[in-house]
Scaffold this active site. Structure first.
Site, mmCIF file in Angstrom:
data_model
loop_
_atom_site.group_PDB
_atom_site.id
_atom_site.type_symbol
_atom_site.label_atom_id
_atom_site.label_comp_id
_atom_site.label_asym_id
_atom_site.label_seq_id
_atom_site.Cartn_x
_atom_site.Cartn_y
_atom_site.Cartn_z
ATOM 1 N N ARG A 175 31.955 36.106 46.692
ATOM 2 C CA ARG A 175 32.454 37.459 45.887
ATOM 3 C C ARG A 175 31.810 38.544 46.615
ATOM 4 O O ARG A 175 31.657 39.514 45.967
ATOM 5 C CB ARG A 175 32.047 37.569 44.548
ATOM 6 C CG ARG A 175 32.553 36.240 43.412
ATOM 7 C CD ARG A 175 34.056 36.257 43.635
ATOM 8 N NE ARG A 175 34.372 35.513 42.464
ATOM 9 C CZ ARG A 175 34.621 34.082 42.730
ATOM 10 N NH1 ARG A 175 34.342 33.680 44.030
ATOM 11 N NH2 ARG A 175 35.041 33.544 41.620
ATOM 12 N N CYS B 149 35.467 37.491 35.625
ATOM 13 C CA CYS B 149 34.000 37.434 35.175
ATOM 14 C C CYS B 149 33.523 38.588 35.342
ATOM 15 O O CYS B 149 33.670 39.263 36.575
ATOM 16 C CB CYS B 149 33.631 36.042 36.063
ATOM 17 S SG CYS B 149 34.059 34.450 35.610
ATOM 18 N N GLU C 132 29.580 41.228 38.930
ATOM 19 C CA GLU C 132 30.763 40.795 39.716
ATOM 20 C C GLU C 132 31.587 41.987 39.690
ATOM 21 O O GLU C 132 32.323 42.197 40.654
ATOM 22 C CB GLU C 132 31.268 39.491 39.076
ATOM 23 C CG GLU C 132 31.914 38.819 40.285
ATOM 24 C CD GLU C 132 33.411 38.619 40.182
ATOM 25 O OE1 GLU C 132 34.182 39.780 40.168
ATOM 26 O OE2 GLU C 132 33.641 37.482 40.010
#
Ligand code: EPU
Length: 325
Positions: free
Chosen positions: A185, A234, A307
């Site tokens: 990510r 998320c 995130e």
């Protein structure tokens, strides 16, 4: 003039933006809010939103902004951004109109940053090209996916990226995907780098099989994640030191359904924060996120990393790396 502080500086900046938008032929709007431009539907006012339609225009805009000392941030579909409720005194470069058309050349697929990721997944599957079908239901643009190396169900965009087009010195420049570090990510692009598009290298396969795998990923997502759009995916990364994912950790602490004002921990997947109502507030989502982080730290000794991108109204906006301060 990165953050205008008095009336005359604001006037000067606004005149400069008006001029450069007219010169480059791009739409420049005032009076927009992050609440309209992000999937969480929260966030304060934005001084200017500039929406280029071509990669060359976008490269020209950020260079001109850099030369004028005006800060900016790039926004795709706003599906991974939590912007605070205050006034944001920088330019938002919206890439939503930078869609272009997808070009196929054998296994190579060329696409612009504003193109919808779910749409691209369908296009390439129909063309009999495999490698991103796991990303099928991720709401977002190609540019956003590249910026954060989006991944799901064993697929990651960085793994199939042959080249990325970026804006440098007012020009569209192509860099090799192998020169980028594609981490979990996170991709190693520098702050101030504007991503304009990419060429992906995919693998030929039977379109029916690819579409079936995409549908399978989508139905797993539908069964395990909230839908309806008012989330940013998320909220936290999964911790590298734990074999248990963040969703499960938060769930086991009994926090599904926990609320702070207009923000709620999703009852479907505990690593999603969803917002409610016309007047939802970023402040609520952030307070809930911080409460989760504190509890996870206290009870599990794990430091959760965001995130989602947090955009502070007083944080540093981007600059063209080629333009001196
Ligand atoms: N689980 C719970 N409770 C929850 C959520 C999950 O017990 O509230 C359990 C599940 O039952 C499962 C395990 O935790 O046994 C893992 O859950 P899941 O398969 O949903 O995967 P995840 O690790 O929570 C990751 C990504 C998602 C991605 C899915 C599928 C991160 C932070 N999340 O979720 O990505 O869609 O795998 O590949 O890496 C995103 O990036 O925004 C995102 C949602």
């Amino acid at each position: 003039m990165s953050e205008p502080t008095n009336e005359s500086q604001i006037e000067q900046r606004d005149a400069a933006i008006g001029k450069l938008a007219a010169r480059l032929g791009v739409r420049a709007e005032r009076g927009r809010r992050f609440a309209e431009l992000t999937s969480l539907r929260v966030g304060g006012s934005i001084d200017w939103v500039i929406s280029p339609e071509t990669e060359a225009q976008a490269a020209g805009v950020v260079h001109a902004l850099g030369e004028a000392g005006i800060g900016w941030r790039a926004l795709g579909s706003g599906s991974n951004v939590l912007a605070d409720d205050c006034e944001h005194h920088y330019v938002v470069l919206s890439l939503k109109d930078l869609k272009g058309e997808v070009h196929f050349d054998g296994q190579l697929v060329q696409v612009s940053a504003g193109y919808s990721l779910p749409r691209l997944c369908v296009d390439v599957a129909r063309q009999g090209l495999s490698g991103i079908e796991g990303l099928g239901g991720i709401p977002g643009t190609v540019g956003g996916a590249l910026w954060m190396n989006a991944g799901a169900y064993e697929h990651e965009i960085g793994k199939v990226t042959e080249t990325v087009r970026v804006a440098r010195g007012g020009q569209v420049v192509e860099i090799r995907g192998s020169t980028v570090q594609w981490n979990y990510r996170h991709a190693s692009f520098a702050e101030g780098e504007l991503l304009l598009g990419a060429v992906l290298r995919l693998q030929p396969d039977d379109p029916e099989k690819i579409l079936a795998r995409m549908e399978e990923a989508k139905s797993r997502r539908m069964a395990t994640q909230p839908h309806g759009g008012r989330s940013a995916g998320c909220f936290f990364k999964n911790p590298p030191e734990s074999s248990v994912g963040t969703g499960k950790i938060i769930d086991e602490m009994g926090m599904k359904g926990a609320r702070r004002g207009t923000a709620v921990v999703s009852p479907v997947h505990a690593n999603f924060i969803v917002t409610e109502g016309e007047n939802a507030r970023a402040e609520d989502a952030l307070a809930l996120a911080e409460e989760i982080r504190e509890r996870v730290k206290r009870e599990q000794g794990i430091e959760l990393e965001y995130e989602v991108e947090l955009w502070r109204s007083n944080g540093p906006p981007k600059r063209d790396p080629d333009v001196p301060e």
